[in-house]
Every structure is written in structure tokens, then in C-alpha cells.
Design a protein around this motif. Sequence first.
Motif, mmCIF file in Angstrom:
data_model
loop_
_atom_site.group_PDB
_atom_site.id
_atom_site.type_symbol
_atom_site.label_atom_id
_atom_site.label_comp_id
_atom_site.label_asym_id
_atom_site.label_seq_id
_atom_site.Cartn_x
_atom_site.Cartn_y
_atom_site.Cartn_z
ATOM 1 N N UNK A 1 0.843 -1.190 0.000
ATOM 2 C CA UNK A 1 0.000 0.000 0.000
ATOM 3 C C UNK A 1 0.877 1.238 0.000
ATOM 4 N N UNK A 2 0.589 2.141 -0.936
ATOM 5 C CA UNK A 2 1.332 3.398 -1.019
ATOM 6 C C UNK A 2 0.429 4.555 -0.598
ATOM 7 N N UNK A 3 0.945 5.402 0.275
ATOM 8 C CA UNK A 3 0.227 6.604 0.703
ATOM 9 C C UNK A 3 0.933 7.868 0.224
ATOM 10 N N UNK A 4 1.814 7.697 -0.734
ATOM 11 C CA UNK A 4 2.516 8.835 -1.321
ATOM 12 C C UNK A 4 1.651 9.429 -2.435
ATOM 13 N N UNK A 5 1.057 10.623 -2.237
ATOM 14 C CA UNK A 5 0.110 11.174 -3.216
ATOM 15 C C UNK A 5 0.761 11.452 -4.571
ATOM 16 N N UNK A 6 0.003 11.184 -5.627
ATOM 17 C CA UNK A 6 0.426 11.511 -6.987
ATOM 18 C C UNK A 6 -0.706 12.310 -7.641
ATOM 19 N N UNK A 7 -0.352 13.445 -8.218
ATOM 20 C CA UNK A 7 -1.369 14.298 -8.843
ATOM 21 C C UNK A 7 -1.091 14.442 -10.337
ATOM 22 N N UNK A 8 -2.149 14.295 -11.132
ATOM 23 C CA UNK A 8 -2.062 14.418 -12.586
ATOM 24 C C UNK A 8 -2.943 15.594 -13.016
ATOM 25 N N UNK A 9 -2.301 16.643 -13.508
ATOM 26 C CA UNK A 9 -3.023 17.856 -13.880
ATOM 27 C C UNK A 9 -3.141 17.975 -15.401
ATOM 28 N N UNK A 10 -3.968 18.922 -15.839
ATOM 29 C CA UNK A 10 -4.097 19.212 -17.265
ATOM 30 C C UNK A 10 -4.867 18.172 -18.048
ATOM 31 N N UNK A 11 -5.723 17.390 -17.394
ATOM 32 C CA UNK A 11 -6.529 16.390 -18.094
ATOM 33 C C UNK A 11 -7.782 17.039 -18.674
ATOM 34 N N UNK A 12 -8.349 16.430 -19.691
ATOM 35 C CA UNK A 12 -9.564 16.968 -20.311
ATOM 36 C C UNK A 12 -10.412 15.826 -20.858
ATOM 37 N N UNK A 13 -11.687 16.122 -21.072
ATOM 38 C CA UNK A 13 -12.623 15.135 -21.616
ATOM 39 C C UNK A 13 -13.708 15.862 -22.409
ATOM 40 N N UNK A 14 -14.221 15.196 -23.440
ATOM 41 C CA UNK A 14 -15.324 15.703 -24.261
ATOM 42 C C UNK A 14 -16.369 14.597 -24.367
ATOM 43 N N UNK A 15 -17.642 14.952 -24.220
ATOM 44 C CA UNK A 15 -18.704 13.960 -24.309
ATOM 45 C C UNK A 15 -19.966 14.554 -24.940
ATOM 46 N N UNK A 16 -20.857 13.665 -25.368
ATOM 47 C CA UNK A 16 -22.181 14.039 -25.865
ATOM 48 C C UNK A 16 -23.217 13.585 -24.841
ATOM 49 N N UNK A 17 -24.337 14.297 -24.812
ATOM 50 C CA UNK A 17 -25.297 14.074 -23.733
ATOM 51 C C UNK A 17 -26.726 14.249 -24.228
ATOM 52 N N UNK A 18 -27.593 13.300 -23.870
ATOM 53 C CA UNK A 18 -29.031 13.417 -24.104
ATOM 54 C C UNK A 18 -29.697 13.755 -22.780
ATOM 55 N N UNK A 19 -30.693 14.648 -22.823
ATOM 56 C CA UNK A 19 -31.323 15.113 -21.592
ATOM 57 C C UNK A 19 -32.841 15.149 -21.761
ATOM 58 N N UNK A 20 -33.570 14.760 -20.721
ATOM 59 C CA UNK A 20 -35.024 14.901 -20.660
ATOM 60 C C UNK A 20 -35.355 15.525 -19.314
ATOM 61 N N UNK A 21 -36.396 16.374 -19.281
ATOM 62 C CA UNK A 21 -36.704 17.034 -18.027
ATOM 63 C C UNK A 21 -38.031 17.751 -18.029
ATOM 64 N N UNK A 22 -38.338 18.336 -16.870
ATOM 65 C CA UNK A 22 -39.568 19.096 -16.637
ATOM 66 C C UNK A 22 -39.193 20.415 -15.982
ATOM 67 N N UNK A 23 -39.842 21.504 -16.407
ATOM 68 C CA UNK A 23 -39.738 22.784 -15.725
ATOM 69 C C UNK A 23 -41.151 23.335 -15.551
ATOM 70 N N UNK A 24 -41.526 23.632 -14.316
ATOM 71 C CA UNK A 24 -42.872 24.128 -14.023
ATOM 72 C C UNK A 24 -42.781 25.496 -13.360
ATOM 73 N N UNK A 25 -43.637 26.420 -13.804
ATOM 74 C CA UNK A 25 -43.661 27.770 -13.251
ATOM 75 C C UNK A 25 -44.521 27.768 -11.990
ATOM 76 N N UNK A 26 -43.893 27.947 -10.826
ATOM 77 C CA UNK A 26 -44.615 27.894 -9.557
ATOM 78 C C UNK A 26 -45.198 29.243 -9.173
ATOM 79 N N UNK A 27 -44.479 30.314 -9.456
ATOM 80 C CA UNK A 27 -44.995 31.680 -9.369
ATOM 81 C C UNK A 27 -44.500 32.396 -10.615
ATOM 82 N N UNK A 28 -44.914 33.618 -10.825
ATOM 83 C CA UNK A 28 -44.567 34.332 -12.045
ATOM 84 C C UNK A 28 -43.058 34.364 -12.271
ATOM 85 N N UNK A 29 -42.627 33.764 -13.382
ATOM 86 C CA UNK A 29 -41.233 33.743 -13.844
ATOM 87 C C UNK A 29 -40.293 32.862 -13.015
ATOM 88 N N UNK A 30 -40.786 32.213 -11.968
ATOM 89 C CA UNK A 30 -39.943 31.343 -11.148
ATOM 90 C C UNK A 30 -40.290 29.881 -11.440
#
Length: 245
Positions: A154-183
Amino acid sequence: MQRISTFIISLIVLMVLPLTSLAQEVQEKNVNDTIVVKQKYGLRLGGDIGRLARSFIGDDYTGFEISGDYRLTQKLYLAGELGTEENTIRNDYLDVTSKGSYFKAGIDYNLYRNWLDMENLIYTGMRVGVSTFSQKLNRYTIYTTDQYYDTPFTSTDPQEFKGLSAIWAELIVGIKAEVVTNLFVGINAQLKGLVTEDQPTNFENLFIPGFNRTFDSGRFGFGFGYNVSYLIPIYKKNKKIAVED
């Protein structure tokens, strides 16, 4: 799961409740009458209260997300999200902290047919997401097949990897309901698929900010959002509704 179902039912009730009085008004019109309704067009800004609640409740997660959409037509909206997340995953062999920010942009399409001047949404949409992040390996244990004779290293010596990136596509479904005017209050679900990602040396990304857990497949992820938002009206357009018998 029961709380989510109750929340969705409450939103639907808020969207349908005004129909009774409006229907009575429409029935009093003649067959050839036309109702002119002014619909609001503008910028809706909000945030994900689910991420804030998780940040206060959990010790291994902090994050927030700002969301917005701009109405282009009666049904079509430009939409996007901007946020930051820090998440730690611990198990018997790994202790990894992921930290970074993300941006998502795309469109939403309203499937719900509103009555008169209502502004509710039952929508579907798509996003392209981009994340920049770092992975910090806090602890790891090397698995051995014969643990009776060989003590796992077991190693407890921290290792950090910076400068990583990712790109993805996303499908979304949802509901938005107006509870009071404009909110508005809402809930949504996302299905994500990785397009490309930078991997740390000698281990995989377990969590990508904005994308969520990668699970065993490493290519797909899921997410949920609980939103509160406010519509800033910029202008209005007339919508003509033909009253039928």
C-alpha cells in the motif's frame, strides 16, 4: 426514488392545475374566435440545488452548477450549464480525488403544449460537454493473488495528474414548471457518452467533473439535476390560438 416520483407528480399537477378555469373561458368563445396570447421570450438563469445539497450533506463531494437557456422559437431553446466539482472515491484498493470545471452547450425542445400564456416545459435536448480537471491518487494498494503469504503493498505517497480533459455528448429529458410568475422548479435526467478523454498514468478516470462516474464501461455515464431558475423577460411575441368547438 419515492421522493423523486413525488416531486415529478407535484410538477405535473402545477402544470395542469390552471387548465380547469382556462377551459371554461375557452368554451364561452364562438367556433371562429381566435385568442391572441403574448408569450415571453428571454433569458432563464438558475442553479442545481441537488449539487448544493450534496455538498452540505456529504464529506467526499463539493460542487455547484449554473444553468441557463434562451428561447428562440415557441418550442426551441438554446441551453447550457457551467459548473465545478470535486469528488473523492474510496474503496479497498484506491483513494482518488477528481477536481475540475466543465461547460455544456446545446439545445432543448419543448414537447409540452401549453394552454394560453403558460410557460411550462416537458423537454428533451442534447449537449456537448467539455471538462478540464485533475486526478489525485491519494492511496493505492497493489492486489496480490496470494494474500496469505504476501502482504499487499500500500502506497500513501500522493500523486497528482493535472491538465486532463474530456469531451462527451449528452441526451437530456426534463420538466420545468412555473410555480410563481417567472420562477421555475424542475428535474432532469442525462445519459452521457464519452467522445475522448485524457487518462492518468497507470489508472483510469473514475469520475470526470460534469460527466459523473464512468463505472465499469468507462464510456457511459448518468446524471440527474434538480433546478430552480428565474426567467428574465426581454420581449414578447403574439401567439394566435384558434378556438375549436
